[in-house]
Design a protein around this motif. Structure first.
Motif, mmCIF file in Angstrom:
data_model
loop_
_atom_site.group_PDB
_atom_site.id
_atom_site.type_symbol
_atom_site.label_atom_id
_atom_site.label_comp_id
_atom_site.label_asym_id
_atom_site.label_seq_id
_atom_site.Cartn_x
_atom_site.Cartn_y
_atom_site.Cartn_z
ATOM 1 N N UNK A 152 43.243 49.121 29.868
ATOM 2 C CA UNK A 152 44.392 48.477 29.217
ATOM 3 C C UNK A 152 45.611 49.406 29.214
ATOM 4 N N UNK A 153 45.908 49.969 30.391
ATOM 5 C CA UNK A 153 47.029 50.900 30.504
ATOM 6 C C UNK A 153 48.345 50.139 30.519
ATOM 7 N N UNK A 154 49.335 50.710 29.900
ATOM 8 C CA UNK A 154 50.651 50.104 29.861
ATOM 9 C C UNK A 154 51.518 50.573 31.009
ATOM 10 N N UNK A 182 50.722 43.967 39.431
ATOM 11 C CA UNK A 182 49.624 43.195 40.016
ATOM 12 C C UNK A 182 48.445 43.094 39.052
ATOM 13 N N UNK A 183 48.221 44.146 38.273
ATOM 14 C CA UNK A 183 47.102 44.145 37.319
ATOM 15 C C UNK A 183 47.297 43.112 36.221
ATOM 16 N N UNK A 184 48.529 42.669 36.022
ATOM 17 C CA UNK A 184 48.802 41.669 34.994
ATOM 18 C C UNK A 184 48.452 40.261 35.455
ATOM 19 N N UNK A 185 48.279 40.082 36.756
ATOM 20 C CA UNK A 185 47.927 38.780 37.317
ATOM 21 C C UNK A 185 46.406 38.653 37.225
ATOM 22 N N UNK A 186 45.946 37.713 36.473
ATOM 23 C CA UNK A 186 44.509 37.528 36.291
ATOM 24 C C UNK A 186 43.931 36.622 37.359
ATOM 25 N N UNK A 187 42.722 36.925 37.759
ATOM 26 C CA UNK A 187 42.027 36.083 38.725
ATOM 27 C C UNK A 187 41.627 34.771 38.062
ATOM 28 N N UNK A 188 41.444 33.740 38.833
ATOM 29 C CA UNK A 188 41.099 32.420 38.311
ATOM 30 C C UNK A 188 39.818 32.423 37.488
ATOM 31 N N UNK A 189 38.849 33.251 37.877
ATOM 32 C CA UNK A 189 37.559 33.249 37.170
ATOM 33 C C UNK A 189 37.621 33.988 35.844
ATOM 34 N N UNK A 190 38.737 34.670 35.558
ATOM 35 C CA UNK A 190 38.836 35.421 34.297
ATOM 36 C C UNK A 190 39.266 34.553 33.164
#
Length: 142
Positions: A111-113, A134-142
């Motif tokens: 959970x790095x800022x 990019x890390x803020x974009x969640x995959x559909x399965x999440x």
């Protein structure tokens, strides 16, 4: 798996363990393989440069100076150092894209800022910021 050693540490490892359950991947290689489980260990040397191996502000540190104990007592690199090495590797070696994906996963898992970039070497900060997005974009399965 990667293991960080000094050149002397690699020499001592080979003297002690080659022929006793460990073999070089090829003669003279830094990489070794466990003969029982067939696990390959890539040895990274202090002072070397991640990715393309060329001179850059980020280098492999001396493990005696840079490591800290994990929860189970194993010596590991602190998160900022690990991130710097993975970022520098992925930035300079197109075949090392997995390192950049690892950074995204480390950002998520810890959970790095966005401000964590300020803890990193200036050389890798902009790439960290890009991957943070990019890390803020969640995959559909999440």
């Amino acid at each position: 798996m990667d293991v960080l050693l000094t050149a002397d540490g690699l020499r001592r490892f080979k003297e002690r363990w080659l022929g006793r359950g460990w073999v070089e991947v090829f003669p003279g290689s830094k990489a070794v393989r466990d003969t029982e489980e067939n696990v390959k260990i890539d040895i990274l040397l202090t002072g070397g440069f991640p990715g393309d191996g060329k001179l850059k502000p980020v280098a492999f540190p001396d493990p005696a100076e840079a490591s800290e104990a994990s929860a189970d007592g194993m010596p590991v690199l602190p998160l900022p150092v690990l991130l710097e090495l993975k970022l520098a590797s992925g930035m300079t070696a197109p075949h090392r894209l997995r390192d950049l994906a690892d950074v995204i996963e480390l950002i998520r898992a810890n959970a790095l800022g966005l401000d964590y970039a300020e803890r990193l070497d200036a050389y890798v900060r902009e790439k960290y910021r890009e991957l943070w997005g990019y890390a803020q974009i969640r995959r559909r399965e999440e």
